[in-house]
Design an enzyme around this catalytic site. Structure first.
Site, PDB file in Angstrom:
ATOM      1  N   THR A  40      30.126 -20.288  90.086  1.00 14.66           N
ATOM      2  CA  THR A  40      31.787 -19.554  90.683  1.00 14.66           C
ATOM      3  C   THR A  40      31.316 -20.783  91.500  1.00 14.66           C
ATOM      4  OG1 THR A  40      31.141 -17.379  90.037  1.00 14.66           O
ATOM      5  CG2 THR A  40      32.601 -17.863  91.116  1.00 14.66           C
ATOM      6  N   VAL A  68      17.558 -14.102  90.358  1.00 13.69           N
ATOM      7  CA  VAL A  68      17.773 -13.668  92.070  1.00 13.69           C
ATOM      8  C   VAL A  68      18.704 -14.276  92.894  1.00 13.69           C
ATOM      9  CG1 VAL A  68      16.509 -12.655  94.076  1.00 13.69           C
ATOM     10  CG2 VAL A  68      15.808 -12.527  91.714  1.00 13.69           C
ATOM     11  N   ILE A 129      21.700  -7.651  87.048  1.00 12.05           N
ATOM     12  CA  ILE A 129      20.360  -6.948  88.163  1.00 12.05           C
ATOM     13  C   ILE A 129      21.723  -6.884  89.555  1.00 12.05           C
ATOM     14  CG2 ILE A 129      18.454  -6.405  89.306  1.00 12.05           C
ATOM     15  CD1 ILE A 129      18.212  -5.856  86.636  1.00 12.05           C
ATOM     16  N   LYS A 140      30.321   1.940  96.647  1.00 15.49           N
ATOM     17  CA  LYS A 140      29.888   2.732  97.369  1.00 15.49           C
ATOM     18  C   LYS A 140      30.687   3.142  98.951  1.00 15.49           C
ATOM     19  CE  LYS A 140      25.922   4.303  99.989  1.00 15.49           C
ATOM     20  NZ  LYS A 140      24.704   5.041  99.931  1.00 15.49           N
ATOM     21  N   ARG A 217      50.824  12.285  71.120  1.00 13.95           N
ATOM     22  CA  ARG A 217      52.294  12.745  71.368  1.00 13.95           C
ATOM     23  C   ARG A 217      51.421  14.047  71.604  1.00 13.95           C
ATOM     24  NH1 ARG A 217      53.930  10.344  66.186  1.00 13.95           N
ATOM     25  NH2 ARG A 217      54.239  12.462  65.354  1.00 13.95           N
ATOM     26  N   HIS A 272      45.174  17.543  54.904  1.00 15.71           N
ATOM     27  CA  HIS A 272      44.946  18.728  55.354  1.00 15.71           C
ATOM     28  C   HIS A 272      43.091  17.704  55.009  1.00 15.71           C
ATOM     29  CE1 HIS A 272      48.326  20.590  57.021  1.00 15.71           C
ATOM     30  NE2 HIS A 272      48.316  20.358  56.083  1.00 15.71           N
ATOM     31  N   ASN A 411      33.424  26.404  51.081  1.00 17.23           N
ATOM     32  CA  ASN A 411      33.588  25.625  49.804  1.00 17.23           C
ATOM     33  C   ASN A 411      34.128  25.487  48.701  1.00 17.23           C
ATOM     34  OD1 ASN A 411      30.177  27.149  49.912  1.00 17.23           O
ATOM     35  ND2 ASN A 411      31.632  29.284  49.635  1.00 17.23           N
ATOM     36  N   PHE A 459      24.380  24.655  45.437  1.00 19.19           N
ATOM     37  CA  PHE A 459      24.547  24.959  43.890  1.00 19.19           C
ATOM     38  C   PHE A 459      25.084  26.249  42.972  1.00 19.19           C
ATOM     39  CE2 PHE A 459      20.848  26.701  47.391  1.00 19.19           C
ATOM     40  CZ  PHE A 459      21.363  28.006  47.438  1.00 19.19           C
TER      41      PHE A 459
END
Length: 510
Positions: A40, A68, A129, A140, A217, A272, A411, A459
């Site tokens: 950067t 780091v 990290i 914060k 909608r 449906h 069912n 069943f």
């Protein structure tokens, strides 16, 4: 609160530099001191802007292979210091720490690396990290600091710098902080879910984070608010029609799940979430004609899905019906022109997108989650339990019926013949009622049940369904088995001279 803060010092350390250039030009114009690192820093210098290396601020080099760089009190002190807080101001002065008013930082592409199939070592290295710490610290302290945690906000930041001369309001900083915490929480959820999935004993917790959404909608009914969380554009290319509604999406989801059971040319019509018509044929046009014949009344206003290209000839036939949504993997240009003739029809091209193997929904005061039902039993998994064995064609039809019954509300009982849905009984409180509904429906549309097969999602607790089906002309029955009274149903099938197979797998759908 409308407290304004003038940006004097900025820290910039980003992975993605797209569209960052206009921001750098504005910071340069405003005389803002810029601190940066690595790539950067090089990028900023290439824009002829002055930049101070973070190493010069901290007097520590980037160490541990870049792990780091910014983790230092002179960086975090400048971000977290409370302005107009006397003791904080004194310590900043004592340790020569500049107040950092703007932090532009993004995160290593963890999710992208996981999706690429990279090995664990590469994935671990993409756990950010320093970036996540900078985001949380700046968010914060948003009372005094602007945090920009995504390239998606570079344009907004550039506009604020240009129009407000480097000054931001509290509400603007809080809005940036809101976005930043969303990014950090999503990132942490992605990392946790990666680790949890990789463990033999995952922790029993529910964490989901979806970053894209669109307002619907309304929900299931006009008085309910509805939102879809996900990326529909990745799933479908919309060629025509209005936006998909909540109910459309529910039906489309059911349609996709059903059609994925079939490899030969197949068309299904859903209403449906249940198939009111489905047929497999050698060509899509024939599949459409026979699918519609199952129940042309219910098909009105339904969702149609095909697993093969829609050509002009098929489009002409489909256009004779009013429908809400049509989904296919492809369309000919002529077909598109025909289907677009009525503007409210939603025409979708389905893209190849990997779908989740999990499903969940809110329930009571929590959420229930389960694996999707991805099992389907073909002839090889069907165990003959009667004296008469199913013929090759009956086994083929039982396989077809089993696919349909799996995706029909319990069912349920499904009657099928020659790769076509004859009729189904849907969502009944009694399996006998489901069967009677199916037989009555078949008769109302001129279908002869004789020679058809029957599949049940669970069943038979009593032999009555087998008896009714055999008397109606059904010649073969599929059921999972598992009832303590299985033998009664088997005996009834033998007495009626029909075949029965069991699969050992129940397909309830509530």
């Amino acid at each position: 609160m409308s407290q304004s803060v003038k940006i004097k010092n900025a820290l910039i350390s980003v992975y993605y530099k797209d569209h960052l250039e206009p921001v750098i030009h504005q910071l340069k114009r405003l005389g803002v001191n810029i601190y940066s690192t690595g790539g950067t820093e090089t990028f900023i210098r290439s824009l002829s802007a002055d930049v101070i290396a973070v190493e010069d601020l901290t007097s520590y080099p980037s160490i541990l292979g870049g792990r780091v760089k910014t983790l230092h009190p002179k960086v975090f002190g400048g971000i977290l210091a409370r302005r107009n807080f006397e003791s904080d101001e004194q310590q900043l002065s004592q340790y020569e720490i500049p107040e950092i008013d703007l932090v532009i930082v993004d995160l290593y592409p963890f999710e992208e690396t996981v999706r690429s199939g990279a090995g664990q070592d590469d994935v671990i290295e993409k756990i950010d990290i320093g970036g996540i710490s900078l985001i949380r610290a700046a968010a914060k302290n948003h009372k005094d600091v602007v945090i920009v945690a995504s390239k998606d906000d570079y344009q907004l930041l550039e506009e604020l710098l240009r129009t407000q001369e480097g000054t931001t309001t509290y509400d603007q900083r809080r809005s940036f902080a809101q976005k930043a915490f969303n990014i950090s929480s999503h990132y942490d959820s992605a990392i946790f879910n990666y680790f949890n999935t990789e463990q033999e004993e995952p922790l029993p917790v529910f964490k989901q984070s979806i970053q894209t959404s669109q307002s619907l909608r309304y929900g299931e009914n006009p008085h309910q608010k509805g939102t879809f969380y996900g990326n529909l554009d990745a799933m479908f290319t919309k060629l025509a029609g209005k936006e998909l509604s909540y109910n459309n999406l529910v039906d489309v989801d059911a349609a996709v799940a059903l059609i994925d059971e079939f490899t030969e040319p197949t068309v299904a019509i859903l209403k449906h979430t249940n198939a009111c018509g489905i047929a497999t044929r050698s060509f899509i046009k024939e599949a459409w004609i026979d699918a519609l014949a199952c129940d042309p009344v219910s098909a009105f206003g339904g969702v149609i899905i095909a697993n093969d290209e829609i050509n002009a000839e098929t489009a002409v036939e489909i256009s004779k019906l009013f429908f809400e949504v049509l989904i296919a993997p492809a369309y000919t240009n002529e077909a598109i022109d025909i289907l677009k003739a009525k503007k409210n029809r939603i025409i979708l091209i389905r893209q190849n997108v990997e779908l989740s193997n999990k499903q969940f929904k809110t329930l009571l005061n929590g959420v229930i989650e389960q694996d999707k039902d991805l099992v389907i039993e073909g002839p090889a998994q069907m165990t003959a339990v009667t004296s008469k064995h199913a013929t090759e064609q009956e086994l083929k039809d039982l396989y077809f019926a089993n696919k349909v019954v799996k995706h029909t509300k319990s069912n349920t009982v499904v009657l099928a013949k020659n790769g076509q849905l004859v009729a189904s009984g849907v969502g009944q409180t009694s399996r006998v009622d489901a069967l009677r509904q199916a037989i009555e429906k078949a008769a109302s549309f001129g279908f002869d049940v004789k020679g058809s097969v029957m599949a049940s999602d669970a069943f038979f607790p009593f032999p009555d369904c087998v008896e009714i089906a055999a008397d109606a002309g059904v010649t073969a029955v599929l059921q999972p088995g598992g009832s303590i009274k299985d033998q009664d149903s088997i005996d009834m099938a033998n007495a009626k001279g029909i075949a029965m197979v069991t699969t050992g797998v129940r397909h309830f759908k509530h």
